[in-house]
Structure formats: structure tokens, C-alpha cells
Scaffold this motif. Structure first.
Motif, PDB file in Angstrom:
ATOM      1  N   UNK A 169      64.089  29.870  37.397  1.00  0.00           N
ATOM      2  CA  UNK A 169      64.005  31.340  37.574  1.00  0.00           C
ATOM      3  C   UNK A 169      65.307  31.963  38.069  1.00  0.00           C
ATOM      4  N   UNK A 170      66.029  31.344  39.023  1.00  0.00           N
ATOM      5  CA  UNK A 170      67.265  31.989  39.508  1.00  0.00           C
ATOM      6  C   UNK A 170      68.389  32.044  38.482  1.00  0.00           C
ATOM      7  N   UNK A 171      68.233  31.316  37.358  1.00  0.00           N
ATOM      8  CA  UNK A 171      69.337  31.185  36.411  1.00  0.00           C
ATOM      9  C   UNK A 171      69.075  31.888  35.079  1.00  0.00           C
ATOM     10  N   UNK A 172      67.992  32.612  34.950  1.00  0.00           N
ATOM     11  CA  UNK A 172      67.601  33.169  33.652  1.00  0.00           C
ATOM     12  C   UNK A 172      68.630  34.126  33.076  1.00  0.00           C
ATOM     13  N   UNK A 173      69.378  34.815  33.927  1.00  0.00           N
ATOM     14  CA  UNK A 173      70.371  35.784  33.440  1.00  0.00           C
ATOM     15  C   UNK A 173      71.749  35.151  33.228  1.00  0.00           C
TER      16      UNK A 173
END
Length: 333
Positions: free
Chosen positions: A124-128
Motif C-alpha cells: 500500500x505505501x508504494x502504489x504511487x
């Protein structure tokens, strides 16, 4: 459902036969690993199952449906490659959802599947972020997530951990094991690393020169190898093989004993020898001996043991753990 049946699969490149009549049945939900030395045909077999290579002859069935002439996209499989194969200009989220987008999946369904997969893989913290902003382990998790969102019948892994360092291999191996339990999916995995095979697989397929040497659970292969090839390939350090005539053994050509099934003493024992090299690993001590009876012998002892080069020692095998092989290298039961 995700069962797989292979019948008499052969693959030749010109006059060179790479797969020599492979028969295999994989049950729904099983984790099956193909192992073997480089060039044994394990990756070719995986690519043939995926449809990336055409079998020269034989049949492939997924959930009972013949797929030998079905294109890869229609086989209900998802493949995770050694090289990650991520698009550098796309974000993690877009990389994971691209296949679904190309298949015309509704946007809200893509969002839901990507969210579920990223949660399972702690992405989740890396989706962007884009792939260049990720570590090797994170990129491999994105590649796995891209496979998960497709909700395939079969997951195919082609040496997915070989580009990772030792610590990341262990971490990612644990994540794959956890995913298998969570998804209850059928997974087929290729590796040359027997540790991965022994720790992940429900069933191991040992390949050699395009043929199946043995199929069984990890401990079946460890405890009851069908032949000297399997006995030597499974287990680290490798099994010791001794000419049976040197031990006075009748009815066998070779005797096998695993390094961990040999006891050592400074006072007395079956085989007198000299330590020629010692590897002190902390959790284990690996000793290489030259004995009068067996020649070169590898011994694995638990924990730190204070043996050193040139020490005179006595080695004694656990007689119940001896393996006997005939002149063709086949196990004698």
C-alpha cells in the motif's frame, strides 16, 4: 479449481530433445516445484505449460480441459518471471492492474483487486511509486501482485528469487508460502535451489536431462531417493557415496550416507581419518575427512565443534540411515 495433467510431453528444438515424455498430475491447491541442474528442462516445461512454448507432442489439460492449442492468455494462468518484467513508466498500482485493464475489466473491479493484492503483499505505501523507486524485493512483490489480481487457475513462478540477495530470498520465500496458504491456489514453481524446494513444496519434481527422475514430497525424496542422482541432488551438503566393495557390502555397487548421519569421535569409530578442512558456520560445523576406508568424506555436526585441519578422528555412520544402490545407480530397497 486449478488442477493440471501432463501426458507424454515432449519438446524438441531441431534434433535436440529437451523434454522426453513428461507425465505429471498436479492437484487443485498443490504447491509443486520443479528442480534440477541447469539445462535439465525445468524452465522449458514451465513455459510449455504456460503456452509460451509449443509441445512437440503430448497433451496438457487444466481442470480437465485440453489446452495444448489454447493461447497463453486463454489458459487461466499467471506467470511470475525472474526478471520482474515491470513497465518503468507506470506506477506500482498501474503495473498491477494493467493486465486487467487490457482485458476490459471494469475500473471498480480493478481497484478492488489491486487493493486486495497490495494489502496481502504490504504494498500500500508504494502504489504511487515507479519501479525505479523500489528495491529488488519490492519489485518482485509487485510482479507477484500483478499475478494475484488476475485470479488465475494456476500460478507459474520461473526462478522468482534468483535476482535477490540472501536475506531477501528468505523473506520473499516466506511471503510466497504465506500467499499459498492464504489463496489456496495451485502453484508451480521452478528453481535450481533445493532449499526453496524443500521449504515450499507439497510435491517436488526432480528433472534431469529432460526426464523425471522422481516425484514426491520433500521428505520422501530426502529419506527414500529413487536413485543416486536424486540422492545427490537433494540434501546439503551432498550425500557421500562410497564404493560398496570398500565397505564389504554385498549386493550393492554403491553405499550412500548423508553428512548429518555420521558421528565423529577422537577416540574410536568405524572409519579412521584425518580432517583436511573444517567449515565453522556457528549453527553447524562441516568437516571434510580423508579416511582409510571411504576416501573423501563429508560430515555435518550440529553447532560449533572444535575440530580442525590435520586432526585425527573416527567417523561412524548411522547404519539405519545407509542407502544402497545397484550398478545402474538405482536404490535397492
Amino acid at each position: 479449481m486449478g488442477s493440471l495433467q501432463l501426458k507424454s510431453i515432449r519438446k524438441a528444438f531441431g534434433n535436440h530433445e529437451v523434454l522426453k515424455g513428461i507425465d505429471l498430475e498436479v492437484k487443485d491447491g498443490e504447491f509443486v516445484i520443479f528442480v534440477g541442474p541447469s539445462g535439465c528442462g525445468k524452465s522449458t516445461l514451465l513455459r510449455t505449460i504456460a503456452g509460451l512454448e509449443d509441445a512437440t507432442s503430448g497433451s496438457i489439460a487444466i481442470d480437465g480441459q485440453e489446452v495444448s492449442n489454447t493461447p497463453p492468455a486463454k489458459r487461466g494462468i499467471a506467470m511470475v518471471f525472474q526478471s520482474y518484467a515491470l513497465y518503468p513508466h507506470l506506477t506500482v498500482k498501474d503495473n498491477m492492474g494493467l493486465g486487467l485493464k487490457q482485458a476490459g475489466t471494469p475500473k471498480d473491479e480493478i481497484e478492488k483487486r489491486v487493493a486486495k493484492a497490495s494489502s496481502m503483499l504490504s504494498l500500500e505505501p508504494y502504489l504511487a511509486r515507479r519501479p525505479a523507486e523500489l528495491s529488488g524485493g519490492q519489485r518482485q512483490r509487485v510482479a507477484i501482485g500483478r499475478a494475484i489480481v488476475r485470479e488465475p487457475k494456476l500460478f507459474l513462478f520461473d526462478e522468482p528469487l534468483s535476482n535477490l540477495d540472501a536475506a531477501l530470498r528468505v523473506q520473499t520465500r516466506l511471503e510466497i508460502a504465506r500467499l499459498h496458504r492464504s489463496l489456496k491456489a495451485t502453484m508451480i514453481y521452478v528453481t535450481h535451489d533445493q532449499v526453496e524446494a524443500m521449504t515450499l513444496a507439497d510435491k517436488i519434481v526432480v528433472l534431469n536431462a529432460g526426464a523425471v527422475e522422481q516425484i514426491g514430497s520433500p521428505m520422501e525424496l530426502y529419506n527414500r531417493p529413487a536413485n543416486m542422482f536424486v540422492a545427490g541432488f537433494i540434501g546439503s551438503p551432498q550425500m557421500n557415496f562410497i564404493d560398496a566393495t570398500r565397505l564389504g557390502e554385498s549386493g550393492a555397487k554403491s553405499i550412500g550416507i548423508r553428512p548429518e548421519h555420521i558421528a565423529l569421535s577422537r577416540e574410536s569409530g568405524d572409519w579412521k581419518g584425518k580432517v583436511i578442512h573444517a567449515e565453522h558456520l556457528g549453527a553447524d560445523t562441516i568437516l571434510y575427512l580423508e579416511t582409510e576406508t571411504t576416501g573423501l568424506l563429508t560430515v555435518r555436526l550440529f553447532g560449533e565443534q572444535h575440530y580442525h585441519a590435520d586432526d585425527i578422528v573416527y567417523a561412524s555412520p548411522d547404519r539405519a540411515s545407509l542407502h544402497r544402490f545397484d550398478g545402474d545407480g538405482r536404490a535397492i530397497r
